[in-house]
Design an enzyme around this catalytic site. Structure first.
Site, PDB file in Angstrom:
ATOM      1  N   CYS A  29       0.814  -1.221   0.000  1.00  0.00           N
ATOM      2  CA  CYS A  29       0.000   0.000   0.000  1.00  0.00           C
ATOM      3  C   CYS A  29       0.851   1.276   0.000  1.00  0.00           C
ATOM      4  CB  CYS A  29      -0.962   0.003   1.179  1.00  0.00           C
ATOM      5  SG  CYS A  29      -1.996  -1.463   1.225  1.00  0.00           S
ATOM      6  N   HIS A  56      -3.000   7.118   2.426  1.00  0.00           N
ATOM      7  CA  HIS A  56      -3.480   5.830   1.895  1.00  0.00           C
ATOM      8  C   HIS A  56      -4.909   5.610   2.385  1.00  0.00           C
ATOM      9  CE1 HIS A  56      -4.020   1.724   0.949  1.00  0.00           C
ATOM     10  NE2 HIS A  56      -3.812   1.266   2.169  1.00  0.00           N
ATOM     11  N   ASN A  90     -10.219  -0.107   0.165  1.00  0.00           N
ATOM     12  CA  ASN A  90      -8.755  -0.072   0.147  1.00  0.00           C
ATOM     13  C   ASN A  90      -8.272  -0.722  -1.146  1.00  0.00           C
ATOM     14  OD1 ASN A  90      -6.017  -0.455   0.518  1.00  0.00           O
ATOM     15  ND2 ASN A  90      -6.204  -1.251   2.613  1.00  0.00           N
TER      16      ASN A  90
HETATM   17  O1  UT7 Z   1      -3.673  -1.154   3.616  1.00  0.00           O
HETATM   18  C1  UT7 Z   1      -3.161  -1.144   4.917  1.00  0.00           C
HETATM   19  C2  UT7 Z   1      -3.748  -2.210   5.635  1.00  0.00           C
HETATM   20  N1  UT7 Z   1      -4.889  -2.187   6.380  1.00  0.00           N
HETATM   21  C3  UT7 Z   1      -5.268  -1.309   7.301  1.00  0.00           C
HETATM   22  O2  UT7 Z   1      -4.806  -0.216   7.412  1.00  0.00           O
HETATM   23  C4  UT7 Z   1      -6.326  -1.784   8.236  1.00  0.00           C
HETATM   24  C5  UT7 Z   1      -5.994  -1.464   9.644  1.00  0.00           C
HETATM   25  N2  UT7 Z   1      -6.951  -1.995  10.598  1.00  0.00           N
HETATM   26  C6  UT7 Z   1      -8.255  -1.632  10.608  1.00  0.00           C
HETATM   27  O3  UT7 Z   1      -8.687  -0.816   9.814  1.00  0.00           O
HETATM   28  C7  UT7 Z   1      -9.138  -2.218  11.664  1.00  0.00           C
HETATM   29  O4  UT7 Z   1      -8.362  -2.880  12.617  1.00  0.00           O
HETATM   30  C8  UT7 Z   1     -10.216  -3.182  11.092  1.00  0.00           C
HETATM   31  C9  UT7 Z   1     -11.232  -2.382  10.290  1.00  0.00           C
HETATM   32  C10 UT7 Z   1      -9.560  -4.212  10.209  1.00  0.00           C
HETATM   33  C11 UT7 Z   1     -10.961  -3.884  12.228  1.00  0.00           C
HETATM   34  O5  UT7 Z   1     -11.504  -2.951  13.126  1.00  0.00           O
HETATM   35  P1  UT7 Z   1     -11.345  -3.164  14.698  1.00  0.00           P
HETATM   36  O6  UT7 Z   1     -12.052  -2.051  15.341  1.00  0.00           O
HETATM   37  O7  UT7 Z   1      -9.871  -3.330  14.964  1.00  0.00           O
HETATM   38  O8  UT7 Z   1     -12.159  -4.507  14.924  1.00  0.00           O
HETATM   39  P2  UT7 Z   1     -11.656  -5.931  15.487  1.00  0.00           P
HETATM   40  O9  UT7 Z   1     -10.743  -6.575  14.491  1.00  0.00           O
HETATM   41  O10 UT7 Z   1     -11.174  -5.768  16.860  1.00  0.00           O
HETATM   42  O11 UT7 Z   1     -13.013  -6.727  15.498  1.00  0.00           O
HETATM   43  C12 UT7 Z   1     -14.076  -6.343  16.351  1.00  0.00           C
HETATM   44  C13 UT7 Z   1     -15.180  -7.350  16.209  1.00  0.00           C
HETATM   45  C14 UT7 Z   1     -14.734  -8.794  16.383  1.00  0.00           C
HETATM   46  O12 UT7 Z   1     -15.750  -9.481  17.078  1.00  0.00           O
HETATM   47  P3  UT7 Z   1     -15.560  -9.813  18.658  1.00  0.00           P
HETATM   48  O13 UT7 Z   1     -14.326 -10.633  18.732  1.00  0.00           O
HETATM   49  O14 UT7 Z   1     -15.427  -8.467  19.317  1.00  0.00           O
HETATM   50  O15 UT7 Z   1     -16.828 -10.522  18.972  1.00  0.00           O
HETATM   51  C15 UT7 Z   1     -14.679  -9.308  14.962  1.00  0.00           C
HETATM   52  O16 UT7 Z   1     -14.878 -10.696  14.880  1.00  0.00           O
HETATM   53  O17 UT7 Z   1     -15.765  -7.264  14.889  1.00  0.00           O
HETATM   54  C16 UT7 Z   1     -15.825  -8.576  14.323  1.00  0.00           C
HETATM   55  N3  UT7 Z   1     -15.724  -8.453  12.870  1.00  0.00           N
HETATM   56  C17 UT7 Z   1     -16.797  -8.231  12.072  1.00  0.00           C
HETATM   57  N4  UT7 Z   1     -18.101  -8.087  12.343  1.00  0.00           N
HETATM   58  C18 UT7 Z   1     -18.913  -7.852  11.295  1.00  0.00           C
HETATM   59  C19 UT7 Z   1     -14.616  -8.523  12.123  1.00  0.00           C
HETATM   60  N5  UT7 Z   1     -14.944  -8.333  10.808  1.00  0.00           N
HETATM   61  C20 UT7 Z   1     -16.279  -8.149  10.767  1.00  0.00           C
HETATM   62  C21 UT7 Z   1     -17.198  -7.923   9.717  1.00  0.00           C
HETATM   63  N6  UT7 Z   1     -18.499  -7.773  10.031  1.00  0.00           N
HETATM   64  N7  UT7 Z   1     -16.806  -7.811   8.426  1.00  0.00           N
END
Ligand code: UT7
Length: 325
Positions: free
Chosen positions: A119, A252, A282
């Protein structure tokens, strides 16, 4: 040797198929994976993404974006003597995607190669082309970010498959006497290679390793916010300017929360941030040139304004380019 490098034109290439969060929720739901528009918008700001048809490749999207950038610059294939494509989803192991773009555009001279910095690839490619133009190795370059990230997504992993889209963005660069690209800074820290990767390859006629993207989202989030703040400051200082001199910030486009946090840390108002992640999701190396082109074409980014572009991604890699349009 020319004193500087200017951006002469910008262009986009987006596959026509738009998939909304609601579409994805239905599609994933049919396979027992729960997601929702609320979750995706709330956590990322993404509302939809463009996805390429199965037979469409990065080089095809790159060629479309490059053609649009050439048209905007009023230039043609005979004017280009360097093509750099930033991509992590190349058409082939080899030849490079850049050589395929060169052939498709009918460019018959100069150099062509790919850059792999995920990225951060576009800012790596932009800084490389700028250096080559300033040292006299090239005069007019096409710098392209192009991806079909949908090919490396695990559509059974709701934590990653909702985040990405396909597309390409391009700029035409030319040697100039007045300042265009004001400063660039690039960084990598391979110690973090495991937090975001697609750790597969082809060997002996078979796929080895894991051919899908995996990510520790929270680790990437934290690191991204830290390094985007640092490198933004570095590049503005290198140019002898202040953060208040930046007219537009183009980070990005991965997550609107990362962009807002970066702008806040840099003291840049969110009204000065170009955001396309809502429309494109993204698109990895394509996200910055797609956002730049959107800002230029909708009239927000004007000639003479200073644009701070910041990339961050797998590797771990990051960098920034400050350009006067
Ligand atoms: O290109 C560069 C690379 N990428 C990035 O810059 C991404 C960087 N990271 C992020 O943007 C965020 O960390 C994410 C958007 C990927 C995730 O957000 P988060 O606030 O860190 O959520 P999390 O991973 O802690 O997940 C929270 C909850 C989890 O459930 P539990 O364990 O709390 O019950 C996940 O299982 O959300 C759940 N979850 C979803 N729920 C509905 C994960 N993906 C989904 C989904 N729909 N698609």
């Amino acid at each position: 040797m020319s004193r500087s490098t200017r951006i002469l034109g910008t262009g986009s290439g987006l596959p026509p198929r738009i998939v909304t969060n609601a579409d994805l929720a239905t599609e994933l739901g049919a396979r027992g994976l729960e997601t929702s528009d609320d979750w995706i918008v709330g956590r990322t700001g993404i509302r939809q993404r463009h996805l390429a048809a199965p037979d469409v490749t990065s080089s095809q999207l790159a060629t479309e974006a490059a053609g649009n950038a050439l048209q905007a610059a009023g230039l043609g294939p005979a004017d280009i003597d360097l093509i750099i494509v930033a991509t992590s989803t190349p058409d082939y192991v080899f030849p490079s995607t850049a050589c395929l773009v060169q052939k498709a555009l009918g460019v018959e001279q100069g150099a062509a190669f790919d850059v792999q910095a995920v990225c951060a690839g576009f800012v790596y490619a932009l800084a490389t082309a700028d250096s080559m133009i300033r040292t006299g190795l090239a005069r007019r370059a096409l710098v392209i970010g192009a991806e079909v990230f949908s090919r490396i997504l695990d559509w059974n992993d709701r934590g990653t498959c909702v985040l990405f889209g396909d597309g390409a963005g391009a700029v035409v660069l030319g040697a100039a006497d007045e300042p265009g690209i004001l400063a660039a800074r690039l960084h990598a820290d391979g110690r973090h290679e495991s937090i975001l990767r697609t750790a597969g390859n082809v060997s002996g006629g078979a796929i080895i390793g894991h051919p899908f993207l995996t990510m520790d989202g929270q680790a990437v989030f934290k690191l991204a916010v830290t390094v985007l703040d640092q490198v933004g400051r570095e590049v503005v200082e290198e140019a002898g300017l202040q953060l208040a001199d930046v007219d537009w910030l183009i980070p990005h486009q991965a997550n609107v929360r990362i962009m807002q946090a970066t702008a806040k840390r840099l003291g840049i108002p969110t009204s000065k941030v170009i955001i396309t992640v809502d429309r494109h999701a993204n698109t990895s190396a394509a996200s910055i040139p797609l956002a730049l082109d959107a800002g230029v074409r909708d009239g927000r980014i004007q000639p003479g304004q200073r644009v701070l572009m910041e990339g961050v991604g797998g590797g771990f890699t990051w960098g920034a380019v400050l350009a006067r349009m």
